[in-house]
Design an enzyme around this catalytic site. Sequence first.
Site, mmCIF file in Angstrom:
data_model
loop_
_atom_site.group_PDB
_atom_site.id
_atom_site.type_symbol
_atom_site.label_atom_id
_atom_site.label_comp_id
_atom_site.label_asym_id
_atom_site.label_seq_id
_atom_site.Cartn_x
_atom_site.Cartn_y
_atom_site.Cartn_z
ATOM 1 C CE1 TYR A 149 -2.703 -3.290 1.058
ATOM 2 C CE2 TYR A 149 -4.329 -1.552 0.829
ATOM 3 C CZ TYR A 149 -4.003 -2.886 0.885
ATOM 4 O OH TYR A 149 -4.980 -3.827 0.756
ATOM 5 C CE LYS A 216 1.666 -17.724 1.243
ATOM 6 N NZ LYS A 216 1.104 -19.050 1.522
ATOM 7 C CG ASP A 268 -1.696 -20.205 2.985
ATOM 8 O OD1 ASP A 268 -1.023 -19.718 3.903
ATOM 9 O OD2 ASP A 268 -1.251 -21.069 2.211
ATOM 10 C CG ASP A 292 -7.602 -4.377 2.541
ATOM 11 O OD1 ASP A 292 -8.728 -4.239 3.036
ATOM 12 O OD2 ASP A 292 -7.268 -3.833 1.477
#
Length: 405
Positions: A149, A216, A268, A292
């Site tokens: 972002y 991640k 995930d 988000d």
Amino acid sequence: MAFIEIDSNSKMKVPDNPTIGLIEGDGIGPDISKTAVRVLNSAIEMAYTGKVSIEWQKIVAGDEAFETTGKHLPQESLDLLKKCIISIKGPLTTPIGEGFRSLNVTMRQYFDLYANVRPVRYFPGVPSPVKEPEKVNMVIFRENTEDLYAGIEWRYNSDEAKRLRWYLGENFGVKLPDDAGIGIKPISKFKSTRLVRKAIQYAIQEHRKSVTLVHKGNIMKYTEGAFKEWGYEVAKEEFRDYTVTEDEYNASPGTASWKVVIKDRITDNMFQQVLTRTSDYDVIATTNLNGDYLSDAIAAQVGGLGIAPGANIGDVYAIFEAVHGTAPKYAGMDIANPTSLILSGSMMLRHIGWTEASDIIESAVAECYREQKVTQDLARILNVKSLKCSEFGEEVIKRMKNPSS
Ligand code: NAP
């Protein structure tokens, strides 16, 4: 006008009649703002019987500001937000077009509002797509100022992308396709650490069970993976007496139950864990993009964004906001659901220490949902009569009870 002040120890000093900034917002913004302000004022009056009250300072932004000043976020509005320190806002349109930056992102960066905080809990009576929505009681701390972002990206055929592809090939032996656009994902130690610090401080203060670092890092080792490492580091270095890692906790089941367990999950996996092992998760600290996605997904478990509150909080400034958009097709019709903004306002009252008023609002909103007094977005699912936005506010006010009387 009495503005909130920050003392030399960075503590907030809230006068009895603080001036709080109010950006009504675009689309349904004015409708939900009017209702939210009425609800907040009523709860404050009930909790403190006139001893304190908010002086609302209207601040223009978005379409309204553009019409009068030619700018969507004029400098005078930024100056007022700065003076107020604490503000609340309805949703703002992001005009689609070349070079236009989201007003929300601009405000977050201007005031260094580095933590996007979203509490998600279930109100019985709200239609939910899952079997046991009551198990959801989580607070997400999403890093708000960096990651993908940061806006560092170049179109595939730009001169910058061409030069960068060449540079990477020449200097690092990285061969990118000639038609690849490029985005950069900065994740810094300072910004990760301060976000996780805020999440742990919150967990300790609110007696929450755990803080889960979501990342991640198995794929993006030096950004997402580093976020996880720095998270564990800050827990150990600054909160050793109050926290224990999940491994330590499992190795010695006698660990004091009040200690906050620090754990981590790969993103995930986390998306399925919040569905399959919902009660194992409490406070969540994560990077910008993960946060988000995850916050909307968790909000969906309890009935969607229309009822989820949110706040952007820094070390000094804070802006509380409805998390949904401007829903332009409902603009001016007085039929939008104001719950997200009402509950964001309730979070704001808690933030300034007016917890009694906040408790009154949350109980009254819960009561409305229990009795299925709802606006059209939920009425059409529940097949009950719908209330207008303003009527919903009135029903909330009618159900307010002062626990001390
Ligand atoms: P949206 O405004 O959130 O609306 C999408 C749909 O969600 C609406 O059509 C409506 O669904 C439902 N909805 C959202 N809020 C509702 C409420 N309070 N009460 C009842 N229903 C509600 O999303 P969007 O259409 O993608 O975005 C519109 C504009 O908002 C864009 O300019 C976007 O940039 C902006 N936006 C601003 C913010 C912000 O300021 N924080 C956040 C997101 C988007 P139904 O049609 O099914 O009734």
